[in-house]
Design an enzyme around this catalytic site. Structure first.
Site, PDB file in Angstrom:
ATOM      1  CE1 TYR A  18      -1.805   6.703   5.096  1.00  0.00           C
ATOM      2  CE2 TYR A  18      -0.695   7.410   7.051  1.00  0.00           C
ATOM      3  CZ  TYR A  18      -0.380   7.143   5.617  1.00  0.00           C
ATOM      4  OH  TYR A  18       0.404   7.558   4.889  1.00  0.00           O
ATOM      5  CG  HIS A  23      -4.946  -0.288   3.931  1.00  0.00           C
ATOM      6  ND1 HIS A  23      -5.552  -1.456   3.686  1.00  0.00           N
ATOM      7  CD2 HIS A  23      -3.667  -0.263   3.557  1.00  0.00           C
ATOM      8  CE1 HIS A  23      -4.523  -2.094   2.980  1.00  0.00           C
ATOM      9  NE2 HIS A  23      -3.663  -1.378   3.197  1.00  0.00           N
ATOM     10  CG  ASN A  70       4.359  -1.233   4.028  1.00  0.00           C
ATOM     11  OD1 ASN A  70       4.693  -0.597   4.895  1.00  0.00           O
ATOM     12  ND2 ASN A  70       5.018  -0.760   2.949  1.00  0.00           N
TER      13      ASN A  70
END
Length: 194
Positions: A18, A23, A70
């Protein structure tokens, strides 16, 4: 006044897969701030990696939650409780779809705007009234799903500017710590996206 501790949290997803994603802009900014504070991230029991140091004349804890985006709220609430930092001295650095790439905006409170990290933090803290440094990533092209867009790496064109934009967002965090929200807004909201 400068003895008060601030908590600065960068949002992202853990792991090398990631690392270059839109993000993960929050993590990128925190890496710059950690280097400026002369510290290295180390594991903390709150499920975050932290650096304790000084920035802009303030005592700070810089943190990158080790949870997925999240679920950022749990580690942030754990850090708040451990370091006894009130919501008004918590700064969350995150990517923002509603701001063009190259722009940085600051605010206190507000809704999550579809950002799962912000939603999780507001829920875990019991308030949305924390400070936000919003790193513009712009809207996805065409009909691309925003959820897919944020998990893609910055484009080649964006990567040419990315280091500069990350430094700018880090500057905005330091300005916020040193001079307060209104002064930081005045400094950074007048700059347009390149």
């Amino acid at each position: 006044m400068d003895g008060e501790l601030w908590l600065v949290v960068g949002l992202g997803n853990p792991g090398p897969g990631y690392a270059g994603n839109r993000h993960n802009a929050g993590f990128m900014v925190l890496d710059v701030l950690a280097a400026r504070a002369g510290g290295r991230f180390r594991s903390h029991r709150s499920r975050a990696d932290v650096v304790e140091g000084r920035l802009a004349g303030r005592r700070v804890v810089l943190a990158k939650p080790r949870s997925y985006m999240n679920e950022s709220g749990g580690p942030v609430a754990g850090l708040r409780d451990f370091f006894k930092v009130p919501a008004e001295r918590i700064v969350v650095v995150h990517d923002e779809l509603d701001i063009p790439f190259g722009a940085v905006r600051l605010k206190r409170g507000g809704g999550a705007g579809g950002h799962n990290g912000l939603r999780s933090i507001a829920k875990s803290l019991g308030t949305p009234e924390f400070l936000r440094v919003r790193f513009g990533i712009g809207r996805p092209p065409g009909r691309m799903d925003p959820a897919a867009f944020v998990l893609k790496d910055f484009s080649a064109a964006e990567r040419k500017e990315l280091d500069l934009q990350v430094e700018l967002a880090a500057d905005a965090v330091e300005c916020l710590l040193a001079e307060g929200l209104e002064a930081a807004q005045n400094s950074y909201h007048s700059r347009s996206a390149s």
